[in-house]
Write an enzyme that holds these catalytic residues in place. Structure first.
Site, PDB file in Angstrom:
ATOM      1  N   SER A  85       6.719 -73.993  10.670  1.00 16.69           N
ATOM      2  CA  SER A  85       6.980 -72.972  10.839  1.00 16.69           C
ATOM      3  C   SER A  85       7.979 -72.776   9.897  1.00 16.69           C
ATOM      4  O   SER A  85       8.155 -73.043   8.841  1.00 16.69           O
ATOM      5  CB  SER A  85       8.718 -73.924  11.768  1.00 16.69           C
ATOM      6  OG  SER A  85       9.638 -73.370  11.898  1.00 16.69           O
ATOM      7  N   TYR A  98      13.510 -81.476  13.749  1.00 15.44           N
ATOM      8  CA  TYR A  98      12.482 -80.441  13.940  1.00 15.44           C
ATOM      9  C   TYR A  98      12.107 -80.184  12.315  1.00 15.44           C
ATOM     10  O   TYR A  98      11.414 -79.802  12.417  1.00 15.44           O
ATOM     11  CB  TYR A  98      12.889 -79.780  14.968  1.00 15.44           C
ATOM     12  CG  TYR A  98      12.204 -78.867  14.920  1.00 15.44           C
ATOM     13  CD1 TYR A  98      10.381 -78.252  16.232  1.00 15.44           C
ATOM     14  CD2 TYR A  98      11.865 -77.117  13.851  1.00 15.44           C
ATOM     15  CE1 TYR A  98       9.600 -76.913  16.129  1.00 15.44           C
ATOM     16  CE2 TYR A  98      11.118 -76.242  14.155  1.00 15.44           C
ATOM     17  CZ  TYR A  98       9.825 -76.493  15.462  1.00 15.44           C
ATOM     18  OH  TYR A  98       9.290 -74.570  15.266  1.00 15.44           O
TER      19      TYR A  98
END
Length: 212
Positions: A85, A98
């Protein structure tokens, strides 16, 4: 045919690889693309939630690679693509677990690229920006008014953060993955490819417009 199961369960990856070998007789490519998002800073994130995120986002990748690599080492064109990501490089508020997990995937991809080079296996990561997935829509619903229209407005607003003016389609990420696993990328390994619509290229504070 397919295999379903918890991504951090060793049996899930084992059965998936066994199915591929039984069906095709060999394994050339591994793509890992499972992830979850949980919100909170380091203080508000419980140990249980932290472990949950890392079990799926990092351990799941490790388990898949652990099972697949012995077969990939036998391939004349083995390759691995880890979906990470952009939040591994630039983050928002309240996504500590995350962000940390996606940063770990960048490091894991580089380490695997070095270790597996002697077997001719290429390992790269892909870092998308916002992509129209069920996970993103679930997040949009949290910040909307509870309606489908509210979620669409949130997604559209998030899209404006990308210079291209929208969020990505899953197929657009898939095209880059397809390239990385193909012979066209035969000298690409240890790289992270951003597929973010220009998100990280833009300075957060734009210059004021000149008066006409």
């Amino acid at each position: 045919m397919s295999v379903a199961g918890a991504i951090n369960d060793p049996d899930t990856s084992k059965k998936a690889v066994e199915l591929a070998i039984a069906r095709f007789g060999r394994l050339d490519t591994l793509v890992t693309c499972a992830g979850i998002q949980r919100y909170g800073d380091v203080v508000s994130t419980s140990e249980q939630t932290w472990d949950e995120v890392f079990d799926v986002n990092v351990k799941g990748v490790y388990m898949a690679a652990h099972v697949a690599l012995p077969y990939l080492r036998q391939s004349p064109s083995g390759s691995v693509v880890i979906v990470a990501s952009v939040q591994a490089a630039a983050t928002q508020n309240q996504v500590a677990a995350y962000t940390a997990s996606k940063g770990a995937l960048h490091s894991l991809a580089r380490s695997m690229a070095v270790d597996e080079a002697e077997y001719g296996i290429r390992v790269n990561s892909v870092s998308p920006g916002s992509v129209d997935t069920p996970m993103l829509r679930q997040s949009a619903a949290l910040f909307g008014d509870g309606s489908d229209d509210g979620a669409e407005r949130v997604l559209a607003n998030w899209g404006t953060a990308h210079p291209l003016g929208r969020i990505a389609r899953p197929s657009e990420i898939g095209e880059v993955i397809s390239f990385l696993t193909s012979p066209r990328a035969s000298f690409v390994t240890g790289a992270d490819i951003r597929v973010d619509g220009g998100l990280l290229a833009r300075i957060a504070a734009p210059l004021p417009l000149k008066e006409s």
